[in-house]
Scaffold this motif. Structure first.
Motif, short mmCIF file in Angstrom:
data_model
loop_
_atom_site.label_atom_id
_atom_site.label_comp_id
_atom_site.label_asym_id
_atom_site.label_seq_id
_atom_site.Cartn_x
_atom_site.Cartn_y
_atom_site.Cartn_z
N VAL A 16 0.86 -1.19 0.00
CA VAL A 16 0.00 0.00 0.00
C VAL A 16 0.90 1.24 0.00
O VAL A 16 1.88 1.29 0.75
N TYR A 17 0.58 2.21 -0.85
CA TYR A 17 1.28 3.50 -0.88
C TYR A 17 0.26 4.56 -0.48
O TYR A 17 -0.66 4.86 -1.24
N ALA A 18 0.42 5.10 0.73
CA ALA A 18 -0.63 5.97 1.29
C ALA A 18 -0.14 7.39 1.51
O ALA A 18 0.98 7.61 1.99
N VAL A 19 -1.00 8.32 1.16
CA VAL A 19 -0.76 9.74 1.49
C VAL A 19 -1.88 10.12 2.45
O VAL A 19 -3.04 10.24 2.06
N GLU A 20 -1.50 10.25 3.73
CA GLU A 20 -2.52 10.41 4.77
C GLU A 20 -2.37 11.75 5.50
O GLU A 20 -1.27 12.23 5.71
N GLN A 21 -3.49 12.28 5.91
CA GLN A 21 -3.56 13.54 6.66
C GLN A 21 -3.89 13.22 8.12
O GLN A 21 -4.24 12.09 8.45
N GLU A 22 -3.80 14.22 8.95
CA GLU A 22 -4.25 14.06 10.33
C GLU A 22 -5.72 13.64 10.32
O GLU A 22 -6.48 14.10 9.46
N ALA A 23 -6.08 12.77 11.28
CA ALA A 23 -7.44 12.20 11.27
C ALA A 23 -8.49 13.22 11.69
O ALA A 23 -9.03 13.17 12.80
#
Ligand SMILES: O=P(O)(O)OC[C@H]1O[C@H](O)[C@H](O)[C@@H](O)[C@@H]1O
Ligand SMILES: [Fe+2]
Length: 189
Positions: free
Chosen positions: A54-61
């Motif tokens: 998995v290649y994820a670009v995540e922000q604060e929840a």
């Protein structure tokens, strides 16, 4: 008001890689207890292949923001069962998600908490809408990597518990060279 900086990134449409993204690797050993055929699992565990990345670009929840990720789900089977992702509900169960097929062949198994399952085939260009409250798992039914994009609320979270314990009410298997969605004999509500 502090504004975040907008961005554009190019997914490598051949490999599914998102440059600069956080990479997660799941090997067969990370999927202990997930497949039906325990003997076939033990045998393949000697090689312990990578099942997906998995290649994820995540922000604060936070409410209102969005994450995105590609998944590269490798081809393979454990016994008759095609390789799949673990599958999850969202921790905030009412959060929806969008998937988009990029490369290869597969599909998505979805399930309500009561165990009502749906199977949706995916190929390059297929958009799948995952409604609120449905668990979702992707399955590679082809012989090349199955690559797709997912976009999901930043505060959705992953709830693996019930799928890890009980699985889905349906299995996606190969029988006589054909892809079949069959009842899971071990399923109990
Ligand atoms: O988390 P899994 O059920 O193993 O699925 C693997 C991944 O698939 C997609 O990329 C989703 O957007 C991710 O949120 C998820 O983590
Ligand atoms: Fe999800």
């Amino acid at each position: 008001m502090e504004y975040k900086k907008p961005m554009g990134v190019d997914i490598d449409l051949e490999t599914g890689v998102i440059p600069g993204a956080k990479k997660l690797v799941r090997r067969l050993s990370d999927l202990k207890g997930y497949f039906q055929d325990e003997e076939a699992y033990a045998e393949l565990l000697k090689e312990n292949p990578v099942v997906y990345e998995v290649y994820a670009v995540e922000q604060e929840a936070k409410d209102g923001d969005l994450n995105f990720a590609t998944t590269v789900l490798h081809p393979g089977k454990v016994g008759k069962e095609f390789f799949f992702t673990k599958g999850h509900y969202h921790s905030k169960a009412d959060r929806a998600e969008i998937y988009y097929g990029i490369k290869g062949r597969g599909g998505m198994l979805l399930q309500t908490p009561e165990g009502r399952a749906e199977w949706i085939e995916m190929r390059p260009g297929t958009v799948v809408y995952v409604p609120p409250y449905w668990a979702h798992r992707t399955v590679n039914t082809g012989d090349e990597p199955f690559v797709f994009l997912a976009v999901y609320p930043a505060d959705a979270g992953h709830d693996y518990g019930s799928i890890a314990e009980k699985g889905f009410s349906k299995l996606v298997v190969e029988e006589n060279g054909e892809v079949r969605v069959v009842d899971n004999p071990k399923w109990k509500e």
